[in-house]
Design a protein around this motif. Structure first.
Motif, mmCIF file in Angstrom:
data_model
loop_
_atom_site.group_PDB
_atom_site.id
_atom_site.type_symbol
_atom_site.label_atom_id
_atom_site.label_comp_id
_atom_site.label_asym_id
_atom_site.label_seq_id
_atom_site.Cartn_x
_atom_site.Cartn_y
_atom_site.Cartn_z
ATOM 1 N N GLU A 24 0.828 -1.206 0.000
ATOM 2 C CA GLU A 24 0.000 0.000 0.000
ATOM 3 C C GLU A 24 0.866 1.261 0.000
ATOM 4 O OE1 GLU A 24 -3.842 -1.967 2.301
ATOM 5 O OE2 GLU A 24 -2.269 -0.986 3.469
ATOM 6 N N THR A 25 1.935 1.222 0.784
ATOM 7 C CA THR A 25 2.861 2.353 0.795
ATOM 8 C C THR A 25 3.497 2.527 -0.583
ATOM 9 O OG1 THR A 25 3.345 1.987 3.134
ATOM 10 C CG2 THR A 25 4.902 3.343 1.913
ATOM 11 N N ALA A 26 3.842 1.421 -1.211
ATOM 12 C CA ALA A 26 4.436 1.479 -2.560
ATOM 13 C C ALA A 26 3.469 2.107 -3.554
ATOM 14 C CB ALA A 26 4.838 0.075 -3.004
ATOM 15 N N LYS A 27 2.171 1.824 -3.413
ATOM 16 C CA LYS A 27 1.164 2.414 -4.306
ATOM 17 C C LYS A 27 1.101 3.925 -4.128
ATOM 18 C CE LYS A 27 -1.807 -1.651 -4.582
ATOM 19 N NZ LYS A 27 -3.119 -2.233 -4.215
ATOM 20 N N ILE A 28 1.168 4.376 -2.880
ATOM 21 C CA ILE A 28 1.147 5.819 -2.617
ATOM 22 C C ILE A 28 2.395 6.476 -3.188
ATOM 23 C CG2 ILE A 28 1.341 7.538 -0.761
ATOM 24 C CD1 ILE A 28 -0.832 5.969 0.712
ATOM 25 N N LEU A 29 3.549 5.854 -2.973
ATOM 26 C CA LEU A 29 4.797 6.406 -3.502
ATOM 27 C C LEU A 29 4.785 6.432 -5.032
ATOM 28 C CD1 LEU A 29 7.365 4.778 -1.067
ATOM 29 C CD2 LEU A 29 6.816 7.210 -1.269
ATOM 30 N N ALA A 73 -6.434 10.884 1.283
ATOM 31 C CA ALA A 73 -5.660 12.022 1.780
ATOM 32 C C ALA A 73 -4.591 12.408 0.765
ATOM 33 C CB ALA A 73 -5.024 11.677 3.129
ATOM 34 N N THR A 74 -3.894 11.414 0.245
ATOM 35 C CA THR A 74 -2.852 11.666 -0.750
ATOM 36 C C THR A 74 -3.438 12.297 -2.004
ATOM 37 O OG1 THR A 74 -1.560 9.801 0.107
ATOM 38 C CG2 THR A 74 -1.010 10.585 -2.108
ATOM 39 N N LYS A 75 -4.568 11.768 -2.454
ATOM 40 C CA LYS A 75 -5.219 12.321 -3.651
ATOM 41 C C LYS A 75 -5.622 13.780 -3.432
ATOM 42 C CE LYS A 75 -7.037 8.004 -5.525
ATOM 43 N NZ LYS A 75 -8.269 7.252 -5.858
ATOM 44 N N ASN A 76 -6.178 14.073 -2.274
ATOM 45 C CA ASN A 76 -6.574 15.459 -1.979
ATOM 46 C C ASN A 76 -5.362 16.380 -1.912
ATOM 47 O OD1 ASN A 76 -9.316 14.967 -1.951
ATOM 48 N ND2 ASN A 76 -9.363 14.516 0.230
ATOM 49 N N LEU A 77 -4.285 15.909 -1.321
ATOM 50 C CA LEU A 77 -3.074 16.726 -1.240
ATOM 51 C C LEU A 77 -2.485 16.975 -2.628
ATOM 52 C CD1 LEU A 77 -1.524 15.164 1.960
ATOM 53 C CD2 LEU A 77 -2.234 17.554 1.682
ATOM 54 N N ILE A 78 -2.501 15.964 -3.476
ATOM 55 C CA ILE A 78 -1.993 16.126 -4.844
ATOM 56 C C ILE A 78 -2.761 17.217 -5.571
ATOM 57 C CG2 ILE A 78 -1.940 15.001 -7.122
ATOM 58 C CD1 ILE A 78 -1.099 12.417 -5.632
ATOM 59 N N LYS A 79 -4.046 17.290 -5.322
ATOM 60 C CA LYS A 79 -4.891 18.286 -5.993
ATOM 61 C C LYS A 79 -4.615 19.706 -5.524
ATOM 62 C CE LYS A 79 -8.666 15.030 -6.702
ATOM 63 N NZ LYS A 79 -10.038 14.671 -6.299
ATOM 64 N N THR A 80 -4.007 19.859 -4.348
ATOM 65 C CA THR A 80 -3.818 21.193 -3.790
ATOM 66 C C THR A 80 -2.368 21.589 -3.558
ATOM 67 O OG1 THR A 80 -4.077 20.346 -1.531
ATOM 68 C CG2 THR A 80 -6.070 21.140 -2.635
ATOM 69 N N LYS A 111 1.564 22.096 -4.750
ATOM 70 C CA LYS A 111 2.476 22.233 -5.886
ATOM 71 C C LYS A 111 3.671 21.303 -5.750
ATOM 72 C CE LYS A 111 1.462 27.095 -6.723
ATOM 73 N NZ LYS A 111 2.033 28.439 -6.788
ATOM 74 N N TYR A 112 4.025 20.991 -4.496
ATOM 75 C CA TYR A 112 5.199 20.166 -4.219
ATOM 76 C C TYR A 112 4.771 18.874 -3.549
ATOM 77 C CZ TYR A 112 7.243 24.700 -5.118
ATOM 78 O OH TYR A 112 7.568 25.888 -5.701
ATOM 79 N N VAL A 113 5.655 17.899 -3.562
ATOM 80 C CA VAL A 113 5.360 16.595 -2.974
ATOM 81 C C VAL A 113 4.921 16.758 -1.519
ATOM 82 C CG1 VAL A 113 6.285 14.317 -2.423
ATOM 83 C CG2 VAL A 113 7.111 15.529 -4.440
ATOM 84 N N PRO A 114 3.769 16.196 -1.166
ATOM 85 C CA PRO A 114 3.331 16.280 0.233
ATOM 86 C C PRO A 114 4.295 15.514 1.141
ATOM 87 C CG PRO A 114 1.571 15.429 -1.182
ATOM 88 C CD PRO A 114 2.804 15.514 -2.007
ATOM 89 N N SER A 115 4.484 16.043 2.317
ATOM 90 C CA SER A 115 5.356 15.367 3.281
ATOM 91 C C SER A 115 4.593 14.224 3.954
ATOM 92 C CB SER A 115 5.827 16.360 4.346
ATOM 93 O OG SER A 115 4.725 16.748 5.161
ATOM 94 N N ILE A 116 5.320 13.374 4.620
ATOM 95 C CA ILE A 116 4.706 12.289 5.382
ATOM 96 C C ILE A 116 3.770 12.882 6.434
ATOM 97 C CG2 ILE A 116 5.168 10.422 7.020
ATOM 98 C CD1 ILE A 116 7.778 9.910 5.415
ATOM 99 N N GLU A 142 -1.597 13.788 8.706
ATOM 100 C CA GLU A 142 -2.584 14.757 9.216
ATOM 101 C C GLU A 142 -3.859 14.740 8.373
ATOM 102 O OE1 GLU A 142 -4.085 17.234 11.949
ATOM 103 O OE2 GLU A 142 -2.119 16.296 12.057
ATOM 104 N N THR A 143 -3.700 14.696 7.071
ATOM 105 C CA THR A 143 -4.868 14.685 6.193
ATOM 106 C C THR A 143 -5.614 13.357 6.301
ATOM 107 O OG1 THR A 143 -3.682 16.186 4.726
ATOM 108 C CG2 THR A 143 -5.657 15.164 3.838
ATOM 109 N N ALA A 144 -4.908 12.261 6.523
ATOM 110 C CA ALA A 144 -5.558 10.960 6.731
ATOM 111 C C ALA A 144 -6.403 10.990 8.002
ATOM 112 C CB ALA A 144 -4.514 9.851 6.807
ATOM 113 N N LYS A 145 -5.929 11.670 9.044
ATOM 114 C CA LYS A 145 -6.720 11.814 10.273
ATOM 115 C C LYS A 145 -8.013 12.576 9.990
ATOM 116 C CE LYS A 145 -2.791 11.844 13.466
ATOM 117 N NZ LYS A 145 -1.998 12.686 14.386
ATOM 118 N N ILE A 146 -7.912 13.603 9.183
ATOM 119 C CA ILE A 146 -9.101 14.384 8.821
ATOM 120 C C ILE A 146 -10.064 13.520 8.013
ATOM 121 C CG2 ILE A 146 -9.906 16.341 7.430
ATOM 122 C CD1 ILE A 146 -7.230 17.747 8.273
ATOM 123 N N GLU A 147 -9.528 12.736 7.068
ATOM 124 C CA GLU A 147 -10.363 11.825 6.274
ATOM 125 C C GLU A 147 -11.092 10.837 7.184
ATOM 126 O OE1 GLU A 147 -11.110 11.667 3.036
ATOM 127 O OE2 GLU A 147 -9.912 13.429 2.585
#
Length: 101
Positions: A5-10, A45-52, A54-59, A64-69
């Motif tokens: 799953e981590t590999a898919k996100i990366l 969370a990753t998909k939402n961060l990608i949409k907003t 400009k740079y690679v989201p940090s871990i 944090e965004t996964a907690k919100i999700e």
């Protein structure tokens, strides 16, 4: 989160951000730091961060965004429970009204 799953996100991040290079060390670090994060929340969370971003989201941003999700999903489930209870009460109430005639 599993290593797969981590590999898919990366892989998703690498596909979007061309300057983001994934190597064995990077994957191990991300796997270690994201192991306690539920993939069901990390992926959106990753998909939402990608949409907003400009740079690679940090871990940290992904966590944090996964907690919100997770909170949003819990809230949606609670709203559905309340709506279901209201619908049941309405249908029970209508049945009583109809049966009393």
């Amino acid at each position: 989160m599993t290593n797969t799953e981590t590999a898919k996100i990366l892989a998703t991040l690498a596909a979007v951000y061309q300057n983001f290079q994934v190597n064995e060390f990077t994957q191990k670090v991300w796997e270690n730091l994201l192991e306690d994060v539920d993939y069901r929340f990390a992926l959106p969370a990753t998909k939402n961060l990608i949409k907003t971003c400009k740079y690679v989201p940090s871990i940290a941003e992904i966590i944090e965004t996964a907690k919100i999700e997770k909170l949003l999903q819990f809230e949606r489930q609670e709203e559905l429970k309340i709506e279901s209870c209201r619908n049941n009460q309405l249908s029970d109430g209508n049945a009583r009204v109809l049966s009393s005639d």
